[in-house]
Design a protein around this motif. Sequence first.
Motif, PDB file in Angstrom:
ATOM      1  N   PRO A 275     -24.331  -2.931 -51.188  1.00  0.00           N
ATOM      2  CA  PRO A 275     -24.350  -1.587 -51.770  1.00  0.00           C
ATOM      3  C   PRO A 275     -23.052  -1.259 -52.515  1.00  0.00           C
ATOM      4  N   LYS A 276     -21.918  -1.765 -51.997  1.00  0.00           N
ATOM      5  CA  LYS A 276     -20.651  -1.508 -52.699  1.00  0.00           C
ATOM      6  C   LYS A 276     -20.628  -2.206 -54.051  1.00  0.00           C
ATOM      7  N   MET A 277     -21.162  -3.432 -54.096  1.00  0.00           N
ATOM      8  CA  MET A 277     -21.199  -4.148 -55.370  1.00  0.00           C
ATOM      9  C   MET A 277     -22.109  -3.427 -56.361  1.00  0.00           C
ATOM     10  N   GLU A 278     -23.232  -2.913 -55.890  1.00  0.00           N
ATOM     11  CA  GLU A 278     -24.132  -2.149 -56.760  1.00  0.00           C
ATOM     12  C   GLU A 278     -23.422  -0.919 -57.314  1.00  0.00           C
ATOM     13  N   ARG A 279     -22.692  -0.235 -56.470  1.00  0.00           N
ATOM     14  CA  ARG A 279     -21.988   0.967 -56.909  1.00  0.00           C
ATOM     15  C   ARG A 279     -20.881   0.603 -57.902  1.00  0.00           C
ATOM     16  N   MET A 280     -20.179  -0.511 -57.648  1.00  0.00           N
ATOM     17  CA  MET A 280     -19.141  -0.930 -58.589  1.00  0.00           C
ATOM     18  C   MET A 280     -19.759  -1.352 -59.917  1.00  0.00           C
ATOM     19  N   LEU A 281     -20.937  -1.958 -59.879  1.00  0.00           N
ATOM     20  CA  LEU A 281     -21.610  -2.305 -61.131  1.00  0.00           C
ATOM     21  C   LEU A 281     -21.977  -1.055 -61.917  1.00  0.00           C
ATOM     22  N   ASN A 282     -22.359   0.001 -61.226  1.00  0.00           N
ATOM     23  CA  ASN A 282     -22.650   1.263 -61.908  1.00  0.00           C
ATOM     24  C   ASN A 282     -21.392   1.873 -62.527  1.00  0.00           C
TER      25      ASN A 282
ATOM     26  N   ILE B 299      -6.716   2.253 -58.791  1.00  0.00           N
ATOM     27  CA  ILE B 299      -8.138   2.384 -59.125  1.00  0.00           C
ATOM     28  C   ILE B 299      -8.928   2.741 -57.875  1.00  0.00           C
ATOM     29  N   SER B 300      -8.584   2.127 -56.757  1.00  0.00           N
ATOM     30  CA  SER B 300      -9.245   2.439 -55.487  1.00  0.00           C
ATOM     31  C   SER B 300      -9.045   3.915 -55.127  1.00  0.00           C
ATOM     32  N   ASP B 301      -7.812   4.402 -55.288  1.00  0.00           N
ATOM     33  CA  ASP B 301      -7.533   5.813 -55.011  1.00  0.00           C
ATOM     34  C   ASP B 301      -8.300   6.722 -55.959  1.00  0.00           C
ATOM     35  N   PHE B 302      -8.368   6.350 -57.235  1.00  0.00           N
ATOM     36  CA  PHE B 302      -9.103   7.122 -58.239  1.00  0.00           C
ATOM     37  C   PHE B 302     -10.579   7.228 -57.866  1.00  0.00           C
ATOM     38  N   LEU B 303     -11.184   6.111 -57.483  1.00  0.00           N
ATOM     39  CA  LEU B 303     -12.604   6.107 -57.116  1.00  0.00           C
ATOM     40  C   LEU B 303     -12.855   6.941 -55.856  1.00  0.00           C
TER      41      LEU B 303
ATOM     42  N   HIS C  60     -14.889   9.974 -57.297  1.00  0.00           N
ATOM     43  CA  HIS C  60     -16.277   9.520 -57.136  1.00  0.00           C
ATOM     44  C   HIS C  60     -16.723   9.450 -55.687  1.00  0.00           C
ATOM     45  N   ARG C  61     -15.835   9.819 -54.777  1.00  0.00           N
ATOM     46  CA  ARG C  61     -16.141   9.768 -53.340  1.00  0.00           C
ATOM     47  C   ARG C  61     -16.685   8.391 -52.950  1.00  0.00           C
TER      48      ARG C  61
END
Length: 186
Positions: free
Chosen positions: A122-129, A148-152, A156-157
């Motif tokens: 699911p994380k990979m799917e969300r990162m692909l989006n 980038i991790s902090d930004f997301l 983007h929660r």
Amino acid sequence: MSQADHPTLPTKEIIVKLTDKLNRYSGLSYKTRTKSLRWLARQPEPLILEAFIKQKEHYFTISQRSEANKSILYLASLYRAAYDLYAASKRIAKKNRHENIDDVEEVTSIQVLQHTKHIPSPKMERMLNLKNKILKLRYQEKMSYRNISDFLRKFHRFEVSHTAIHQFVKQMDRTDPIQNNKKDTK
């Protein structure tokens, strides 16, 4: 509105001729062709790729026939390849002690391809989006993976580690050569 008003719509005679040609070139009935193509659509992608490899082999044997429309030959060879894989998968269920080793090898490879389903996390799917945003932050805004991790997380929660983002960006670099060109020009 009649079909004469729409010259682009195929007439009944054209459809019948097309069906006859597909029957002749593929050697399969309409029912068998649709059945094998539906079966192929439900298979995992590695097996579908195998069908396209087999389609090339069938196309070269069918292409010796004189046909003005090469797309009919492509379609007939796809039907034939789908049917071959379908028939081979049905042989898996049968016990045939007199089968030669090449047939057994083909059946075994089909079994392997059928059971190799890629299920992305699911994380990979969300990162692909969010792919475009992640790559823009990395290459155009020059942000670190941790930022980038902090930004997301903030906008983007979406909780994801900086190492997962690093692996994702590296994977996108390997699979998307166009993105590499954009990265190098900036």
